[in-house]
Design a protein around this motif. Structure first.
Motif, PDB file in Angstrom:
ATOM      1  N   SER A 134      -1.963  13.860  -2.090  1.00 21.76           N
ATOM      2  CA  SER A 134      -2.934  13.058  -1.340  1.00 21.76           C
ATOM      3  C   SER A 134      -2.602  13.117   0.154  1.00 21.76           C
ATOM      4  O   SER A 134      -3.479  13.149   1.005  1.00 21.76           O
ATOM      5  CB  SER A 134      -2.889  11.609  -1.836  1.00 21.76           C
ATOM      6  OG  SER A 134      -3.685  10.783  -1.037  1.00 21.76           O
ATOM      7  N   GLY A 135      -1.299  13.124   0.472  1.00 20.27           N
ATOM      8  CA  GLY A 135      -0.904  13.183   1.878  1.00 20.27           C
ATOM      9  C   GLY A 135       0.479  12.614   2.086  1.00 20.27           C
ATOM     10  O   GLY A 135       1.249  12.424   1.143  1.00 20.27           O
ATOM     11  N   PHE A 136       0.784  12.317   3.358  1.00 18.53           N
ATOM     12  CA  PHE A 136       2.121  11.864   3.730  1.00 18.53           C
ATOM     13  C   PHE A 136       2.068  10.445   4.287  1.00 18.53           C
ATOM     14  O   PHE A 136       1.172  10.103   5.060  1.00 18.53           O
ATOM     15  CB  PHE A 136       2.712  12.789   4.801  1.00 18.53           C
ATOM     16  CG  PHE A 136       2.862  14.208   4.326  1.00 18.53           C
ATOM     17  CD1 PHE A 136       3.972  14.602   3.604  1.00 18.53           C
ATOM     18  CD2 PHE A 136       1.863  15.145   4.578  1.00 18.53           C
ATOM     19  CE1 PHE A 136       4.104  15.912   3.145  1.00 18.53           C
ATOM     20  CE2 PHE A 136       1.973  16.457   4.131  1.00 18.53           C
ATOM     21  CZ  PHE A 136       3.108  16.838   3.410  1.00 18.53           C
ATOM     22  N   PHE A 137       3.050   9.661   3.888  1.00 16.01           N
ATOM     23  CA  PHE A 137       3.198   8.303   4.403  1.00 16.01           C
ATOM     24  C   PHE A 137       4.516   8.293   5.170  1.00 16.01           C
ATOM     25  O   PHE A 137       5.582   8.464   4.582  1.00 16.01           O
ATOM     26  CB  PHE A 137       3.224   7.320   3.227  1.00 16.01           C
ATOM     27  CG  PHE A 137       3.212   5.876   3.649  1.00 16.01           C
ATOM     28  CD1 PHE A 137       2.249   5.409   4.526  1.00 16.01           C
ATOM     29  CD2 PHE A 137       4.169   4.980   3.169  1.00 16.01           C
ATOM     30  CE1 PHE A 137       2.228   4.073   4.918  1.00 16.01           C
ATOM     31  CE2 PHE A 137       4.149   3.652   3.559  1.00 16.01           C
ATOM     32  CZ  PHE A 137       3.178   3.201   4.429  1.00 16.01           C
ATOM     33  N   ILE A 138       4.443   8.163   6.484  1.00 17.47           N
ATOM     34  CA  ILE A 138       5.615   8.334   7.340  1.00 17.47           C
ATOM     35  C   ILE A 138       6.024   6.962   7.881  1.00 17.47           C
ATOM     36  O   ILE A 138       5.239   6.307   8.576  1.00 17.47           O
ATOM     37  CB  ILE A 138       5.281   9.301   8.500  1.00 17.47           C
ATOM     38  CG1 ILE A 138       4.808  10.649   7.927  1.00 17.47           C
ATOM     39  CG2 ILE A 138       6.492   9.512   9.406  1.00 17.47           C
ATOM     40  CD1 ILE A 138       3.599  11.215   8.590  1.00 17.47           C
ATOM     41  N   ILE A 139       7.238   6.524   7.537  1.00 18.11           N
ATOM     42  CA  ILE A 139       7.687   5.180   7.929  1.00 18.11           C
ATOM     43  C   ILE A 139       8.688   5.306   9.068  1.00 18.11           C
ATOM     44  O   ILE A 139       9.701   6.003   8.942  1.00 18.11           O
ATOM     45  CB  ILE A 139       8.342   4.436   6.743  1.00 18.11           C
ATOM     46  CG1 ILE A 139       7.432   4.446   5.515  1.00 18.11           C
ATOM     47  CG2 ILE A 139       8.682   3.000   7.140  1.00 18.11           C
ATOM     48  CD1 ILE A 139       8.026   3.771   4.281  1.00 18.11           C
ATOM     49  N   MET A 140       8.423   4.630  10.185  1.00 21.31           N
ATOM     50  CA  MET A 140       9.264   4.802  11.380  1.00 21.31           C
ATOM     51  C   MET A 140       9.100   3.635  12.344  1.00 21.31           C
ATOM     52  O   MET A 140       8.103   2.910  12.311  1.00 21.31           O
ATOM     53  CB  MET A 140       8.866   6.097  12.083  1.00 21.31           C
ATOM     54  CG  MET A 140       7.386   6.150  12.441  1.00 21.31           C
ATOM     55  SD  MET A 140       6.813   7.787  12.916  1.00 21.31           S
ATOM     56  CE  MET A 140       7.173   7.744  14.669  1.00 21.31           C
ATOM     57  N   SER A 141      10.099   3.476  13.197  1.00 24.27           N
ATOM     58  CA  SER A 141       9.989   2.508  14.293  1.00 24.27           C
ATOM     59  C   SER A 141       9.452   3.264  15.507  1.00 24.27           C
ATOM     60  O   SER A 141       9.531   4.491  15.553  1.00 24.27           O
ATOM     61  CB  SER A 141      11.380   1.947  14.589  1.00 24.27           C
ATOM     62  OG  SER A 141      11.452   1.515  15.919  1.00 24.27           O
ATOM     63  N   ILE A 142       8.916   2.550  16.494  1.00 24.75           N
ATOM     64  CA  ILE A 142       8.466   3.278  17.695  1.00 24.75           C
ATOM     65  C   ILE A 142       9.372   3.003  18.890  1.00 24.75           C
ATOM     66  O   ILE A 142       9.185   3.574  19.955  1.00 24.75           O
ATOM     67  CB  ILE A 142       6.998   2.948  18.070  1.00 24.75           C
ATOM     68  CG1 ILE A 142       6.813   1.461  18.367  1.00 24.75           C
ATOM     69  CG2 ILE A 142       6.049   3.419  16.987  1.00 24.75           C
ATOM     70  CD1 ILE A 142       5.439   1.132  18.962  1.00 24.75           C
ATOM     71  N   ALA A 143      10.388   2.137  18.730  1.00 16.53           N
ATOM     72  CA  ALA A 143      11.150   1.694  19.900  1.00 16.53           C
ATOM     73  C   ALA A 143      12.450   2.447  20.115  1.00 16.53           C
ATOM     74  O   ALA A 143      12.980   2.463  21.212  1.00 16.53           O
ATOM     75  CB  ALA A 143      11.444   0.198  19.781  1.00 16.53           C
TER      76      ALA A 143
END
Length: 453
Positions: A134-143
């Motif tokens: 189905s696709g990619f779920f990318i978990i990350m902080s932006i700071a």
């Protein structure tokens, strides 16, 4: 269809663990208020999305873990295998000995190109284990440095190499008071790059989740683990199976595709937020009863007044009256801080879900003028309870909720940039002043587009 989760940096790996743990616990919880047959179908659907079977019968998360320091990944792997219920793949991790020092440029320009081949090979191996992606779920902080810089780099790679698969980035918005002196630079660089390479950004604000822990969960000493469990509950409430239009036992097959179709009608608008109701500690849950009428009345007001939780909602905020001339409508909006939506999706789980009345969410005054409510509003339902809540509702919205926080981050970053503060830490790794200016331009356009809907 399956989703491959990419967990990046300390934040991404710790949240990723809680998400898989919540998905697994919920799908194996037999207090689901449904028949055994229905529960088995639900379990199988969850399994196909997020887990694969190993030879010894222990489900393996469809995930790749990436960090530039080994400590957090080692802790995450250990916690998962010690649960004895599910685990991460043996060869699904990539880590190094040296972090990114909270520097976006280092994560993006040094770690990215240096480790690109190894990381993309790991992701490819995970993709090959899916019957249908189905696709990619990318978990990350932006700071920080790794999650944000390397995360932006890897998302671009996924766009290049898997152009037909969807990319949703779940991003953690930093505390307003600040954890890192250059967090505003890191944030604007991450957001501007993701805006070009991701299909949707699912945003969680640390400050809002912290408040939920304090006010609704009654936690006195709030830890990252507490915050991550709230995040995992919210994400689970969106990604666990729901019925498709075909009715009972037929589940939505393409969760990422359905989310994008319902919520991102235009590439200029791809910021999504989640609100949940009810949210409370397990102790309180045992003594609480809810009606759909009450829950949905609160959820609607949370949406239009831009409240992140049911406590402290501003009930004075009202939708602009349809039929007013545009100028009158605009000033009324500004005066009352009304949160206009582009699209909303309500996900209902639990008892008597068929009786829930959602007419309040179909009011044209809630939406931008260029989308009709029958297109802008969707609902998914399932009679099975989620995470021991007899009735629960999640609202995923594409609305003006981030205008203020985004404007604030861009403003703070611009003030630092105008005096050239810390810019040298980025230019020495190949990020030019021109790159900063491009990021400011793109994000100011996003703020302007959302402000004018």
């Amino acid at each position: 269809m399956s989703i491959v989760t990419v967990q990046l940096g300390q934040c991404g790996n710790q949240i990723g663990f809680e998400v898989f743990n919540t998905l697994f616990s919920d799908s194996h919880d037999f207090q689901g208020l449904c028949s055994k047959k229905e529960n088995e179908a639900y379990q199988a659907s969850c399994q196909e999305r997020f887990f694969r079977e190993e030879e010894n019968g222990v489900p393996v998360a469809r995930a790749v873990l990436i960090d530039m320091e080994p400590k957090v990944i080692n802790q995450t792997l250990t916690k998962a295998s010690q649960s004895g219920r599910w685990k991460y793949g043996q060869h699904a991790c990539f880590c190094q000995k040296q972090g990114s020092g909270n520097n976006w440029a280092y994560g993006y320009s040094v770690h990215g190109p240096r480790h690109e081949e190894s990381i993309m090979n790991l992701i490819q191996k995970e993709v090959e284990k899916c019957d249908s992606l189905s696709g990619f779920f990318i978990i990350m902080s932006i700071a920080g440095g790794t999650g944000s810089g390397l995360g932006a780099f890897i998302t671009q790679d996924l766009q290049d190499q898997y152009s037909n698969s969807l990319r949703m980035n779940q991003i953690i918005w930093p505390y307003g008071t600040g954890e890192v002196i250059v967090q505003n630079y890191n944030s604007i660089m991450t957001l501007s790059h993701l805006y070009r390479s991701s299909d949707a950004l699912l945003v969680h604000e640390n400050d809002a989740v912290h408040k939920i822990c304090a006010k609704l969960m009654n936690i006195k000493q709030i830890s990252f683990s507490d915050i991550n469990q709230v995040l995992a509950h919210q994400l689970g409430s969106v990604f666990q199976p729901t019925y498709s239009e075909e009715g009972a036992f037929h589940y939505r097959r393409n969760p990422l595709g359905d989310l994008m179709e319902n919520l991102v009608p235009h590439p200029e608008f791809k910021m999504l937020g989640i609100r949940n109701i009810p949210q409370m500690s397990e102790n309180s849950l045992a003594y609480s009863t809810f009606t759909w009428t009450g829950l949905l009345k609160h959820l609607r007001q949370m949406l239009i007044s831009n409240a992140k939780m049911e406590e402290g909602i501003d009930w004075q905020v009202r939708p602009p009256i349809s039929g007013l001339p545009a100028i009158g409508k605009m000033s009324l909006k500004k005066e009352l801080h009304f949160n206009t939506s582009i699209a909303n999706l309500v996900i209902l789980r639990g008892k008597e879900v068929q009786n829930a009345d959602l007419e309040g969410f179909k009011d044209p005054a809630l939406y931008t003028s260029w989308l009709q409510p029958d297109i802008a509003f969707n609902v998914w339902k399932i009679q099975r309870a989620f995470n021991r809540y007899e009735k629960s509702a999640a609202l995923v919205s594409n609305s003006q909720f981030l205008v203020k926080p985004l404007d604030m981050i861009v403003g703070k970053a611009w003030n630092m940039f105008a005096s050239k503060a810390y810019v040298h830490q980025y230019t020495k790794f190949g990020i030019e002043e021109e790159d900063f200016l491009d990021s400011f331009t793109l994000l100011e356009q996003v703020v302007s587009s959302y402000s004018n809907i």
